[in-house]
Design an enzyme around this catalytic site. Structure first.
Site, short mmCIF file in Angstrom:
data_model
loop_
_atom_site.label_atom_id
_atom_site.label_comp_id
_atom_site.label_asym_id
_atom_site.label_seq_id
_atom_site.Cartn_x
_atom_site.Cartn_y
_atom_site.Cartn_z
N TRP A 42 0.81 -1.22 0.00
CA TRP A 42 0.00 0.00 0.00
C TRP A 42 0.85 1.28 0.00
O TRP A 42 0.39 2.34 -0.38
CB TRP A 42 -0.98 0.02 1.18
CG TRP A 42 -0.35 -0.13 2.54
CD1 TRP A 42 -0.28 -1.29 3.27
CD2 TRP A 42 0.29 0.88 3.33
NE1 TRP A 42 0.37 -1.07 4.46
CE2 TRP A 42 0.73 0.26 4.52
CE3 TRP A 42 0.54 2.23 3.16
CZ2 TRP A 42 1.40 0.95 5.53
CZ3 TRP A 42 1.22 2.92 4.16
CH2 TRP A 42 1.63 2.29 5.32
N CYS A 43 2.11 1.19 0.36
CA CYS A 43 2.99 2.37 0.45
C CYS A 43 3.76 2.57 -0.85
O CYS A 43 4.46 1.66 -1.32
CB CYS A 43 3.96 2.18 1.61
SG CYS A 43 5.18 3.50 1.77
#
Length: 129
Positions: A42-43
């Protein structure tokens, strides 16, 4: 390949499975967990750094690195009591941390985080030092 892709981080550095030789090194790469919707971390910083780190640590002469997943975005960013924040001082990801024996204890002896991991020379220096 020198990558342990799902390392279970113990409660403390003293519990790391670090060899007892004085020059033994243990590397943990703290990264975002996979977003189920995208099948990617997600990063965005993790997504940018992983190809470089995978290449470095896949080289035959590289030490082993242990990938530790810090949780979902909500679990990591919005939870100040996330165990990686409280127990391991991981507040930014990705973070590559080097542990070694120092004075009879396992200690963190080096760290690179976020965009520092995009610099292959800095990563190689951390591995070699």
């Amino acid at each position: 390949m020198s990558i342990d892709d799902d390392f279970e981080v113990p409660n403390s550095a003293q519990d790391l499975p670090l060899a007892t030789e004085p020059d033994a090194k243990f590397f943990i790469l703290y990264i975002a967990s996979t977003d189920p919707a995208t099948q990617q971390p997600w990063c965005s910083d993790v997504r940018a750094a992983l190809p470089i780190l995978n290449q470095i640590f896949s080289a035959p002469s590289s030490p082993e690195v242990h990938y530790a997943y810090v949780g979902s975005k909500v679990e990591f960013k919005e939870n100040p009591s996330n165990r990686f924040r409280t127990d391991w001082n991981i507040n930014n990801i990705p973070a590559l941390v080097r542990y070694q024996w120092v004075g009879g204890k396992v200690e963190e002896v080096g760290r690179l985080k976020e965009d520092e991991l995009l610099d292959e020379k800095r990563v190689q220096d951390l591995i070699a030092s």
